[in-house]
Design an enzyme around this catalytic site. Structure first.
Site, PDB file in Angstrom:
ATOM      1  NE  ARG A 120      -2.881   0.418   3.361  1.00 38.63           N
ATOM      2  CZ  ARG A 120      -2.163   0.644   4.480  1.00 38.63           C
ATOM      3  NH1 ARG A 120      -1.442   1.737   4.589  1.00 38.63           N
ATOM      4  NH2 ARG A 120      -2.176  -0.210   5.478  1.00 38.63           N
ATOM      5  CE1 TYR A 179     -17.248  11.139 -15.657  1.00 36.27           C
ATOM      6  CE2 TYR A 179     -16.145  11.381 -13.545  1.00 36.27           C
ATOM      7  CZ  TYR A 179     -16.857  10.612 -14.440  1.00 36.27           C
ATOM      8  OH  TYR A 179     -17.185   9.311 -14.118  1.00 36.27           O
ATOM      9  CG  ASP A 194      -9.778  15.684 -15.193  1.00 33.21           C
ATOM     10  OD1 ASP A 194      -9.141  15.068 -16.060  1.00 33.21           O
ATOM     11  OD2 ASP A 194     -10.753  15.190 -14.591  1.00 33.21           O
ATOM     12  CE  LYS A 253     -12.905   7.466 -18.671  1.00 36.91           C
ATOM     13  NZ  LYS A 253     -12.725   7.667 -17.252  1.00 36.91           N
TER      14      LYS A 253
END
Ligand SMILES: Cc1ncc(COP(=O)(O)O)c(C=O)c1O
Length: 427
Positions: A67, A119, A192, A217
């Site tokens: 982690r 978005y 973004d 994406k």
């Protein structure tokens, strides 16, 4: 109340050195060491969650627990930093996790200024979740005009949030113009960059402080990984965000990092192919009598073409575009049923071409009035152009537009029933 340990950055050396080689060279080579034990050219996937120590607190290598840090994540982060011209990058389990953790890095009581045309998932977080940890968000449709006034009116502002191009109307923001004003007030700017990918735009070079991607994406590019990433140059931001990356634990798996890293190595080739086809499709749509308007920053008719020329590699428009079909919502729905290559699906940036109707799908959660104020009408169709052959893609779009109009007018003249209500999904 401050929610984070604000300690002075301990590192003197940045995590990654700037890489000045060409984009394709960086994409293939950065963060891609040969395996020191076997000589494997492609890194192995390190699935181990824990790493051996020789004595208390003395790990054999640089890793302790996955982690906190993992070889595949480290290599992926190195590659993204190289492509975004950044000293630091941090990977997360999704684009929304990257966004949420960026907001959680702010102290309670902070104010955020955001573009309105956003978005849907980010909008949902800003309007429904941010207030639960004491963050207020103001939206504006004209950020270049409004940013100074909003900063004056809200002295607690800590962040300006930009998406450029916006989703799905492909509106651009002049990053440098906004960053110059924000920095006068000591406020960070986050961009973004999901819609263009680092191949077409590098926001940090235009004054942004943090660049964020839904890796899901373009960076991964094969529609088989959900992941997010942020990149930046400040050791102080790294101190805060890497603390949260580990403390909250919204991290990607080693396998996902490995897959996304593999996808990233061909980003330049995919982005060029998508750009070429999107340009041809935008031109064909613009010439169609069945289309009301086309939103594509690569067109000379785009109202902010000058920003595209300034901010995008060679003034490219990217692989995303949207258009308003004549014939309203039913024509838009029919269009999505008539395409043979474009698949009706959410998401974007993969090798395969996709189409969707934002008002009924990705942006259904935004009230109609706010949606329409930003140009998201029921007849707006969004295309994610893949890397299939340009001629086939253009032909598919042209035939689907014509067929959708023909079918819609037949339905109107025969009085036949209209298509069923679109099920509203918000992903
Ligand atoms: C512009 C943009 N930002 C962020 C996200 C969220 O990314 P993810 O789906 O990886 O959480 C998306 C998802 O579609 C997006 O389009």
């Amino acid at each position: 109340m401050t929610v984070l340990p604000i300690t002075p950055p301990s590192e003197t050396e940045p995590r990654f050195q700037k890489d000045v080689r060409g984009f394709g060279t960086r994409a293939v080579q950065a963060g891609a060491p040969h395996d020191p034990v076997t000589g494997a050219v492609i890194e192995p996937i390190s699935l181990s969650t824990t790493f051996a120590q020789t004595s208390l607190g003395r790990p054999i290598g640089e890793y302790e627990y996955t982690r906190s840090s993992n070889p595949n994540r480290n290599n992926f982060e190195h590659a993204v930093a190289a492509l975004e011209n950044a000293h630091y990058a941090l990977a997360f389990s999704s684009g929304l996790a990257a966004m949420a953790i960026t907001l959680q890095a702010l102290a309670s009581g902070s104010h955020v200024i955001s573009i309105a045309d956003l978005y849907g998932g980010t909008h949902r977080y800003f309007t429904k979740i941010a207030h639960t940890h004491g963050i207020r968000v103001s939206f504006t449709g004209l950020i270049e005009v409004d940013v100074r006034r909003l900063l004056e009116e809200n002295p607690d502002t800590k962040l300006v949030w930009i998406e450029t191009p916006s989703n799905p109307t492909l509106t651009l923001v002049d990053i440098q113009a906004v960053a110059e004003v924000a920095h006068e007030y000591g406020v960070y700017v986050v961009v973004d960059n999901t819609f263009l990918s680092p191949y077409v735009q590098n926001p940090l070079d235009h004054g942004a402080d943090v660049v964020l991607h839904s890796v899901t994406k373009y960076i991964n590019g094969h529609s088989d990984v959900l992941m997010g990433v942020t990149a930046f140059n400040s050791a102080e931001i790294n101190e805060r965000m890497s603390f949260l990356q580990n403390a909250i634990g919204a991290v990607p798996s080693p396998f996902d990092c490995w897959l996304a890293h593999r996808g990233l190595k061909t980003l330049h080739l995919r982005a060029r192919a998508a750009n070429e086809s999107a340009t041809a499709i935008a031109a064909a749509l613009q010439a169609s009598p069945n289309v009301q308007s086309v939103n594509y920053p690569g067109l000379s008719s785009h109202p902010q073409r000058k920003i595209a020329v300034k901010q995008h590699r060679k003034g490219m428009g990217g692989g995303m575009l949207s258009f308003r079909i004549k014939g309203g919502r039913h024509a838009a729905e029919r269009f999505c049923q008539m395409t043979k290559i474009f698949t009706l699906a959410e998401s974007l940036g993969g090798v395969e071409s996709l189409c969707e109707v934002p008002a009924a799908m990705t942006h259904a959660g935004i009230p109609r009035e706010s949606r329409e104020a930003t140009g998201i009408f029921d007849d707006l169709i969004r295309l994610s152009v893949g890397i299939e052959d340009t001629d086939d893609l253009v032909a598919d779009i042209v035939q689907a537009v014509d067929a959708a109009i023909e079918l819609s007018s037949d339905e109107t003249s025969s009085g036949s029933s209209t298509p069923s209500d679109v099920v509203e999904l918000v992903v």
